[in-house]
Write a protein that holds these residues in place. Sequence first.
Motif, PDB file in Angstrom:
ATOM      1  N   VAL A 169       0.842  -1.197   0.000  1.00 32.40           N
ATOM      2  CA  VAL A 169       0.000   0.000   0.000  1.00 32.40           C
ATOM      3  C   VAL A 169       0.877   1.246   0.000  1.00 32.40           C
ATOM      4  O   VAL A 169       2.052   1.192   0.365  1.00 32.40           O
ATOM      5  CB  VAL A 169      -0.945   0.017   1.228  1.00 32.40           C
ATOM      6  N   ARG A 170       0.265   2.373  -0.428  1.00 34.18           N
ATOM      7  CA  ARG A 170       1.011   3.621  -0.544  1.00 34.18           C
ATOM      8  C   ARG A 170       0.362   4.705   0.317  1.00 34.18           C
ATOM      9  O   ARG A 170      -0.868   4.769   0.420  1.00 34.18           O
ATOM     10  CB  ARG A 170       1.086   4.063  -2.001  1.00 34.18           C
ATOM     11  N   VAL A 171       1.194   5.546   0.885  1.00 40.92           N
ATOM     12  CA  VAL A 171       0.717   6.521   1.862  1.00 40.92           C
ATOM     13  C   VAL A 171      -0.102   7.663   1.257  1.00 40.92           C
ATOM     14  O   VAL A 171      -1.189   7.980   1.768  1.00 40.92           O
ATOM     15  CB  VAL A 171       1.915   7.072   2.676  1.00 40.92           C
ATOM     16  N   PRO A 172       0.339   8.333   0.174  1.00 38.01           N
ATOM     17  CA  PRO A 172      -0.422   9.522  -0.262  1.00 38.01           C
ATOM     18  C   PRO A 172      -1.898   9.247  -0.586  1.00 38.01           C
ATOM     19  O   PRO A 172      -2.757  10.055  -0.197  1.00 38.01           O
ATOM     20  CB  PRO A 172       0.365  10.011  -1.496  1.00 38.01           C
ATOM     21  N   PRO A 173      -2.252   8.126  -1.257  1.00 35.99           N
ATOM     22  CA  PRO A 173      -3.690   7.902  -1.479  1.00 35.99           C
ATOM     23  C   PRO A 173      -4.469   7.740  -0.173  1.00 35.99           C
ATOM     24  O   PRO A 173      -5.638   8.139  -0.096  1.00 35.99           O
ATOM     25  CB  PRO A 173      -3.722   6.602  -2.304  1.00 35.99           C
ATOM     26  N   ALA A 174      -3.834   7.160   0.858  1.00 35.72           N
ATOM     27  CA  ALA A 174      -4.527   7.026   2.142  1.00 35.72           C
ATOM     28  C   ALA A 174      -4.714   8.391   2.798  1.00 35.72           C
ATOM     29  O   ALA A 174      -5.771   8.676   3.389  1.00 35.72           O
ATOM     30  CB  ALA A 174      -3.737   6.111   3.071  1.00 35.72           C
ATOM     31  N   MET A 175      -3.698   9.260   2.692  1.00 33.08           N
ATOM     32  CA  MET A 175      -3.855  10.618   3.243  1.00 33.08           C
ATOM     33  C   MET A 175      -5.012  11.331   2.540  1.00 33.08           C
ATOM     34  O   MET A 175      -5.812  12.024   3.170  1.00 33.08           O
ATOM     35  CB  MET A 175      -2.553  11.405   3.078  1.00 33.08           C
ATOM     36  N   GLU A 176      -5.107  11.137   1.222  1.00 34.69           N
ATOM     37  CA  GLU A 176      -6.188  11.786   0.479  1.00 34.69           C
ATOM     38  C   GLU A 176      -7.544  11.221   0.905  1.00 34.69           C
ATOM     39  O   GLU A 176      -8.505  11.983   1.080  1.00 34.69           O
ATOM     40  CB  GLU A 176      -5.972  11.591  -1.026  1.00 34.69           C
ATOM     41  N   ALA A 177      -7.618   9.899   1.099  1.00 30.63           N
ATOM     42  CA  ALA A 177      -8.886   9.297   1.531  1.00 30.63           C
ATOM     43  C   ALA A 177      -9.296   9.844   2.895  1.00 30.63           C
ATOM     44  O   ALA A 177     -10.486  10.102   3.147  1.00 30.63           O
ATOM     45  CB  ALA A 177      -8.750   7.771   1.579  1.00 30.63           C
ATOM     46  N   ILE A 178      -8.332  10.032   3.782  1.00 34.95           N
ATOM     47  CA  ILE A 178      -8.639  10.592   5.109  1.00 34.95           C
ATOM     48  C   ILE A 178      -9.165  12.018   4.963  1.00 34.95           C
ATOM     49  O   ILE A 178     -10.165  12.403   5.581  1.00 34.95           O
ATOM     50  CB  ILE A 178      -7.377  10.550   5.994  1.00 34.95           C
ATOM     51  N   MET A 179      -8.535  12.808   4.102  1.00 33.91           N
ATOM     52  CA  MET A 179      -8.966  14.197   3.948  1.00 33.91           C
ATOM     53  C   MET A 179     -10.356  14.293   3.314  1.00 33.91           C
ATOM     54  O   MET A 179     -11.081  15.244   3.557  1.00 33.91           O
ATOM     55  CB  MET A 179      -7.959  14.974   3.099  1.00 33.91           C
ATOM     56  N   ARG A 180     -10.706  13.310   2.495  1.00 32.10           N
ATOM     57  CA  ARG A 180     -12.010  13.356   1.823  1.00 32.10           C
ATOM     58  C   ARG A 180     -13.140  12.884   2.724  1.00 32.10           C
ATOM     59  O   ARG A 180     -14.308  13.070   2.398  1.00 32.10           O
ATOM     60  CB  ARG A 180     -11.981  12.492   0.565  1.00 32.10           C
ATOM     61  N   SER A 181     -12.797  12.219   3.831  1.00 36.27           N
ATOM     62  CA  SER A 181     -13.841  11.712   4.714  1.00 36.27           C
ATOM     63  C   SER A 181     -14.599  12.881   5.350  1.00 36.27           C
ATOM     64  O   SER A 181     -14.002  13.835   5.838  1.00 36.27           O
ATOM     65  CB  SER A 181     -13.218  10.840   5.815  1.00 36.27           C
ATOM     66  N   PRO A 182     -15.942  12.807   5.370  1.00 35.25           N
ATOM     67  CA  PRO A 182     -16.705  13.888   5.999  1.00 35.25           C
ATOM     68  C   PRO A 182     -16.404  14.039   7.486  1.00 35.25           C
ATOM     69  O   PRO A 182     -16.647  15.102   8.064  1.00 35.25           O
ATOM     70  CB  PRO A 182     -18.167  13.486   5.769  1.00 35.25           C
ATOM     71  N   GLU A 183     -15.878  12.968   8.101  1.00 37.16           N
ATOM     72  CA  GLU A 183     -15.588  13.037   9.539  1.00 37.16           C
ATOM     73  C   GLU A 183     -14.168  13.503   9.840  1.00 37.16           C
ATOM     74  O   GLU A 183     -13.766  13.565  11.003  1.00 37.16           O
ATOM     75  CB  GLU A 183     -15.794  11.656  10.171  1.00 37.16           C
TER      76      GLU A 183
END
Length: 384
Positions: A169-183
């Motif tokens: 797995v790669r870190v930047p896509p996970a950071m983006e997924a976290i930022m896109r979360s409404p919570e």
Amino acid sequence: MKYIEEFHDPGLAAGLLDDIRATVTRPWALMEVCGGQTHSIIRHGIDQLLPDGLELIHGPGCPVCVTPLEMIDKALAIASRPEVVFCSFGDMLRVPGTDRDLFRVKSAGGDVRVVYSPLDAVEIARRTPDREVVFFGIGFETTAPANVMAVHQARRLGLRNFSMLVSHVRVPPAMEAIMRSPECRVQGFLAAGHVCSVMGLTEYPPLAQRYRVPIVVTGFEPLDILEGIRRAVHQLERGEHRVENAYPRAVRDEGNPAALAMLAEVFVPADRAWRGIGRIPDSGWSLAPAWRSFDAEHRFQVGGITTEEPEVCRSGDVLQGLLKPHECEAFGTLCTPRTPLGATMVSSEGACAAYYHYRRLQPAGTTARAAQAAAGTEEATPVG
Ligand code: SF4
């Protein structure tokens, strides 16, 4: 020890803390991405030294923790086959699958071996040509170069009995997924220094701009982390959102060109499921078609195994920073390092294990006050 002891200097740490305290004027929430950083923060009590309102949220950067349950079940299915020697780093052996772990497979007669490098597995394959040797290739960008090197070496040696179960797995896509979360509550990131030592910084400026968050590349020793926090809060207080490299002794802007070239040759981007988080597009790697013969998932036909995550474990919320480990009802009772219900309690980098190991049973900021209150030296006050 060079590059470690000088980064534990109490006087310098006090100076950085003074700067942070003098800078912060309002509440901020920073996420440290890497599980190694989480352990350092909890072990040294860094979060308890920060000014009120400056919160550290523990991120998803523990490779064992984010490996999805269905990938563990695929590993168990392959490791149970009589012709297989299944090689893995030791911390994967106790990660629970649906109904057992790799230790159980080993105790039932499976040939499961702990190795310290994927090249060790290649060597086992070379010495035992009558067995199928499979390496469990998990992790972030940090471990990927060694794994592609192992596949390269296997091809160079002409080995047909070596394959890899890839769960990168790669870190930047996970950071983006976290930022896109409404919570999402994250306002700035301490990025994982060792990931950036391989990949460089080029993926981060678009994230910083798009989500208006400072991203500070940070190391793992106490002074590294305090410096990362200091730089992040300076940016936040000034309304800035840039990428900064606070770990220049290990990270160059361009990363490691030789490793990047090898990764581009052997891996292709792939959607990956993250334990407790779900599938994130292009968030990992698979072996490229030219290297498909080394793909254990393909060789052993386990691609059809799919598994639901158990509801009792809330590691997905922990990994997204929505829950602190001690806020999970199972923490320390049903779930301990001896009886882990989730990977965040198994892994040495997992946030739940860090909280358990360092007896962090209360929210940051209350432990010292509660201890003082218990000793009769101060009245316990509610956490604001
Ligand atoms: S304490 Fe255990 S059950 Fe709760 S989130 Fe952590 S690993 Fe899962």
